[in-house]
Scaffold this motif. Structure first.
Motif, short mmCIF file in Angstrom:
data_model
loop_
_atom_site.label_atom_id
_atom_site.label_comp_id
_atom_site.label_asym_id
_atom_site.label_seq_id
_atom_site.Cartn_x
_atom_site.Cartn_y
_atom_site.Cartn_z
N TRP A 34 36.03 28.04 26.26
CA TRP A 34 36.29 27.28 25.04
C TRP A 34 35.95 28.13 23.82
CZ3 TRP A 34 38.47 22.55 25.56
CH2 TRP A 34 38.40 21.96 26.82
N MET A 35 36.65 27.89 22.73
CA MET A 35 36.33 28.52 21.45
C MET A 35 36.26 27.45 20.38
SD MET A 35 38.63 31.93 20.93
CE MET A 35 38.32 33.42 21.87
N ASN A 36 35.38 27.69 19.41
CA ASN A 36 35.41 26.93 18.17
C ASN A 36 35.97 27.87 17.10
OD1 ASN A 36 33.26 28.63 17.55
ND2 ASN A 36 31.74 27.00 17.43
N ARG A 37 36.06 27.42 15.87
CA ARG A 37 36.64 28.25 14.80
C ARG A 37 35.88 29.56 14.64
NH1 ARG A 37 40.11 25.33 11.11
NH2 ARG A 37 39.64 26.84 9.49
N GLU A 38 34.55 29.49 14.68
CA GLU A 38 33.73 30.68 14.50
C GLU A 38 33.97 31.69 15.61
OE1 GLU A 38 29.06 32.00 13.81
OE2 GLU A 38 29.52 29.92 14.33
N ALA A 39 34.08 31.22 16.85
CA ALA A 39 34.32 32.12 17.99
C ALA A 39 35.68 32.81 17.85
CB ALA A 39 34.26 31.34 19.30
N LEU A 40 36.69 32.06 17.46
CA LEU A 40 38.02 32.66 17.29
C LEU A 40 38.02 33.66 16.15
CD1 LEU A 40 40.94 32.99 18.04
CD2 LEU A 40 41.46 30.88 16.78
#
Length: 129
Positions: A34-40
């Protein structure tokens, strides 16, 4: 560059998007995360895969403990804009925490889950502390 491209992703109610990591050379599916905005955003800035751990509730860089980082070659968004596909170079050839090339090492056959891939390196060797 503005961050408007992040708004194109159809984030879930909890701010996440599923991500498939695929080997850029062999095309083997390595893992799902999974990714959130920060990870992407971090992934695009560093060209190394960053994910959101739902169980640990924190951002993590793939390979931060094991050394098996994922060098990102391409990022794709699916037709519904709710799944990402990363084409990666898997450093060390191991994506799974079990020491296998891929997290998808079990196959359903005759009502049984059969292990189809060997352990390349034991978890004890990978995660020595």
């Amino acid at each position: 560059m503005s961050d408007n491209w992040l708004n194109k992703v159809n984030w879930s109610e909890d701010g996440l998007v599923p991500v498939i990591a695929q080997d850029a050379h062999s095309h083997a599916v390595l893992m799902m995360a999974w990714m959130n905005r920060e990870a992407l955003k971090l992934t695009t800035q560093t060209l190394e895969a960053h994910y959101w751990s739902r169980s640990r509730k924190k951002l993590w860089r793939k390979g931060e403990e094991s050394g098996h980082i994922q060098k990102v070659r391409e990022i794709h968004l699916d037709c519904d804009e709710d799944v990402l596909l990363l084409m990666v170079e898997q450093v060390g050839g191991i994506a799974c925490h079990t020491g296998r090339q891929s997290c998808f090492f079990r196959k359903l056959k005759d009502g049984q889950w059969i292990v189809t891939a060997p352990v390349l390196k034991s978890a004890e060797e990978i995660y020595r502390k």
